[in-house]
Design a protein around this motif. Sequence first.
Motif, PDB file in Angstrom:
ATOM      1  N   HIS A 125      -2.095  -4.290   7.325  1.00 40.51           N
ATOM      2  CA  HIS A 125      -2.074  -5.560   8.053  1.00 40.51           C
ATOM      3  C   HIS A 125      -2.840  -6.627   7.278  1.00 40.51           C
ATOM      4  CE1 HIS A 125      -0.450  -3.813  11.769  1.00 40.51           C
ATOM      5  NE2 HIS A 125      -1.183  -2.749  11.454  1.00 40.51           N
ATOM      6  N   ASP A 126      -3.507  -6.220   6.200  1.00 42.08           N
ATOM      7  CA  ASP A 126      -4.361  -7.107   5.418  1.00 42.08           C
ATOM      8  C   ASP A 126      -3.566  -7.780   4.293  1.00 42.08           C
ATOM      9  OD1 ASP A 126      -6.354  -8.375   4.013  1.00 42.08           O
ATOM     10  OD2 ASP A 126      -7.662  -6.620   3.897  1.00 42.08           O
ATOM     11  N   PRO A 127      -3.468  -9.108   4.280  1.00 44.84           N
ATOM     12  CA  PRO A 127      -2.691  -9.804   3.241  1.00 44.84           C
ATOM     13  C   PRO A 127      -3.212  -9.545   1.830  1.00 44.84           C
ATOM     14  CG  PRO A 127      -3.376 -11.322   4.970  1.00 44.84           C
ATOM     15  CD  PRO A 127      -4.011 -10.011   5.261  1.00 44.84           C
ATOM     16  N   ARG A 128      -4.475  -9.186   1.689  1.00 45.65           N
ATOM     17  CA  ARG A 128      -5.030  -8.915   0.361  1.00 45.65           C
ATOM     18  C   ARG A 128      -4.482  -7.630  -0.240  1.00 45.65           C
ATOM     19  NH1 ARG A 128     -11.201  -9.004   1.719  1.00 45.65           N
ATOM     20  NH2 ARG A 128     -10.302  -7.896   3.494  1.00 45.65           N
ATOM     21  N   CYS A 129      -3.882  -6.773   0.570  1.00 44.45           N
ATOM     22  CA  CYS A 129      -3.377  -5.483   0.095  1.00 44.45           C
ATOM     23  C   CYS A 129      -1.883  -5.496  -0.220  1.00 44.45           C
ATOM     24  CB  CYS A 129      -3.662  -4.406   1.143  1.00 44.45           C
ATOM     25  SG  CYS A 129      -5.411  -4.140   1.418  1.00 44.45           S
ATOM     26  N   VAL A 130      -1.232  -6.615  -0.012  1.00 45.30           N
ATOM     27  CA  VAL A 130       0.206  -6.718  -0.275  1.00 45.30           C
ATOM     28  C   VAL A 130       0.428  -6.755  -1.778  1.00 45.30           C
ATOM     29  CG1 VAL A 130       2.252  -8.177   0.008  1.00 45.30           C
ATOM     30  CG2 VAL A 130       0.658  -7.874   1.906  1.00 45.30           C
ATOM     31  N   TYR A 131       1.364  -5.925  -2.264  1.00 44.75           N
ATOM     32  CA  TYR A 131       1.672  -5.887  -3.691  1.00 44.75           C
ATOM     33  C   TYR A 131       2.339  -7.182  -4.130  1.00 44.75           C
ATOM     34  CZ  TYR A 131       0.982  -0.847  -3.121  1.00 44.75           C
ATOM     35  OH  TYR A 131       0.470   0.386  -2.839  1.00 44.75           O
ATOM     36  N   ASP A 132       2.219  -7.500  -5.416  1.00 46.71           N
ATOM     37  CA  ASP A 132       2.859  -8.708  -5.939  1.00 46.71           C
ATOM     38  C   ASP A 132       4.378  -8.496  -5.996  1.00 46.71           C
ATOM     39  OD1 ASP A 132       3.538  -8.116  -9.072  1.00 46.71           O
ATOM     40  OD2 ASP A 132       1.759  -7.026  -8.380  1.00 46.71           O
ATOM     41  N   ASP A 133       5.119  -9.586  -6.140  1.00 45.39           N
ATOM     42  CA  ASP A 133       6.586  -9.545  -6.100  1.00 45.39           C
ATOM     43  C   ASP A 133       7.184  -8.635  -7.163  1.00 45.39           C
ATOM     44  OD1 ASP A 133       6.434 -11.286  -3.992  1.00 45.39           O
ATOM     45  OD2 ASP A 133       7.223 -13.022  -5.079  1.00 45.39           O
ATOM     46  N   ASP A 134       6.634  -8.670  -8.377  1.00 48.86           N
ATOM     47  CA  ASP A 134       7.183  -7.833  -9.452  1.00 48.86           C
ATOM     48  C   ASP A 134       7.035  -6.351  -9.139  1.00 48.86           C
ATOM     49  OD1 ASP A 134       7.963 -10.033 -10.941  1.00 48.86           O
ATOM     50  OD2 ASP A 134       6.075 -10.116 -12.055  1.00 48.86           O
ATOM     51  N   THR A 135       5.894  -5.966  -8.603  1.00 50.40           N
ATOM     52  CA  THR A 135       5.667  -4.565  -8.245  1.00 50.40           C
ATOM     53  C   THR A 135       6.619  -4.139  -7.136  1.00 50.40           C
ATOM     54  OG1 THR A 135       3.336  -4.763  -8.865  1.00 50.40           O
ATOM     55  CG2 THR A 135       3.940  -2.907  -7.450  1.00 50.40           C
ATOM     56  N   CYS A 136       6.809  -5.007  -6.152  1.00 50.26           N
ATOM     57  CA  CYS A 136       7.722  -4.692  -5.053  1.00 50.26           C
ATOM     58  C   CYS A 136       9.158  -4.536  -5.555  1.00 50.26           C
ATOM     59  CB  CYS A 136       7.658  -5.777  -3.983  1.00 50.26           C
ATOM     60  SG  CYS A 136       6.098  -5.812  -3.085  1.00 50.26           S
ATOM     61  N   LYS A 137       9.573  -5.390  -6.478  1.00 50.93           N
ATOM     62  CA  LYS A 137      10.929  -5.292  -7.031  1.00 50.93           C
ATOM     63  C   LYS A 137      11.110  -3.983  -7.784  1.00 50.93           C
ATOM     64  CE  LYS A 137      11.783 -10.240  -7.388  1.00 50.93           C
ATOM     65  NZ  LYS A 137      11.922 -11.390  -8.302  1.00 50.93           N
ATOM     66  N   GLU A 138      10.092  -3.568  -8.536  1.00 45.77           N
ATOM     67  CA  GLU A 138      10.161  -2.309  -9.265  1.00 45.77           C
ATOM     68  C   GLU A 138      10.216  -1.114  -8.310  1.00 45.77           C
ATOM     69  OE1 GLU A 138       6.975  -2.160 -12.085  1.00 45.77           O
ATOM     70  OE2 GLU A 138       7.655  -3.989 -13.091  1.00 45.77           O
ATOM     71  N   MET A 139       9.451  -1.170  -7.217  1.00 42.86           N
ATOM     72  CA  MET A 139       9.470  -0.075  -6.246  1.00 42.86           C
ATOM     73  C   MET A 139      10.828  -0.004  -5.557  1.00 42.86           C
ATOM     74  SD  MET A 139       5.624   0.207  -4.669  1.00 42.86           S
ATOM     75  CE  MET A 139       5.763  -1.207  -3.637  1.00 42.86           C
ATOM     76  N   ARG A 140      11.417  -1.152  -5.229  1.00 41.90           N
ATOM     77  CA  ARG A 140      12.746  -1.160  -4.623  1.00 41.90           C
ATOM     78  C   ARG A 140      13.772  -0.583  -5.579  1.00 41.90           C
ATOM     79  NH1 ARG A 140      13.557  -6.980  -2.135  1.00 41.90           N
ATOM     80  NH2 ARG A 140      15.693  -6.398  -2.490  1.00 41.90           N
ATOM     81  N   ALA A 141      13.652  -0.898  -6.875  1.00 40.31           N
ATOM     82  CA  ALA A 141      14.576  -0.365  -7.869  1.00 40.31           C
ATOM     83  C   ALA A 141      14.429   1.154  -7.996  1.00 40.31           C
ATOM     84  CB  ALA A 141      14.330  -1.029  -9.218  1.00 40.31           C
ATOM     85  N   ALA A 142      13.231   1.675  -7.691  1.00 36.93           N
ATOM     86  CA  ALA A 142      12.977   3.114  -7.753  1.00 36.93           C
ATOM     87  C   ALA A 142      13.415   3.835  -6.480  1.00 36.93           C
ATOM     88  CB  ALA A 142      11.499   3.368  -8.017  1.00 36.93           C
ATOM     89  N   GLY A 143      13.871   3.082  -5.476  1.00 34.34           N
ATOM     90  CA  GLY A 143      14.382   3.708  -4.262  1.00 34.34           C
ATOM     91  C   GLY A 143      13.506   3.568  -3.034  1.00 34.34           C
ATOM     92  N   TYR A 144      12.365   2.910  -3.160  1.00 33.87           N
ATOM     93  CA  TYR A 144      11.502   2.699  -2.002  1.00 33.87           C
ATOM     94  C   TYR A 144      11.985   1.493  -1.206  1.00 33.87           C
ATOM     95  CZ  TYR A 144       8.201   5.975  -4.023  1.00 33.87           C
ATOM     96  OH  TYR A 144       7.616   7.096  -4.531  1.00 33.87           O
ATOM     97  N   LYS A 145      11.680   1.490   0.083  1.00 35.53           N
ATOM     98  CA  LYS A 145      12.015   0.367   0.939  1.00 35.53           C
ATOM     99  C   LYS A 145      10.720  -0.390   1.206  1.00 35.53           C
ATOM    100  CE  LYS A 145      14.193  -0.902   5.274  1.00 35.53           C
ATOM    101  NZ  LYS A 145      14.756  -0.420   6.528  1.00 35.53           N
ATOM    102  N   VAL A 146      10.674  -1.663   0.809  1.00 33.42           N
ATOM    103  CA  VAL A 146       9.476  -2.480   0.957  1.00 33.42           C
ATOM    104  C   VAL A 146       9.784  -3.564   1.986  1.00 33.42           C
ATOM    105  CG1 VAL A 146       7.800  -3.920  -0.232  1.00 33.42           C
ATOM    106  CG2 VAL A 146       8.901  -2.044  -1.458  1.00 33.42           C
TER     107      VAL A 146
END
Length: 55
Positions: free
Chosen positions: A17-38
Motif C-alpha cells: 500500500h506504500d507508494p515508495r515500494c512500487v517498482y519503476d515502469d521499466d521493472t514492471c514491463k520486464e516482469m510482465r514480459a516474464a509472465g507476471y501480472k502487475v
Amino acid sequence: MIFEVKDKTGRPMMTTHDPRCVYDDDTCKEMRAAGYKVTLDGRAWPPRERKEKKA
C-alpha cells in the motif's frame, strides 16, 4: 492504493500500500514480459502505450 505482483498462476508474490515500494515502469514491463501480472488498484501497470493512428 494497492500495488500487486502475481505469478502465472495468480498467486500474489508481492503486495503493498506504500507508494515508495512500487517498482519503476521499466521493472514492471520486464516482469510482465516474464509472465507476471502487475496491477495498481486492479488495473494493469504500467498502462500500455496507445498506438497513434497514422493518416
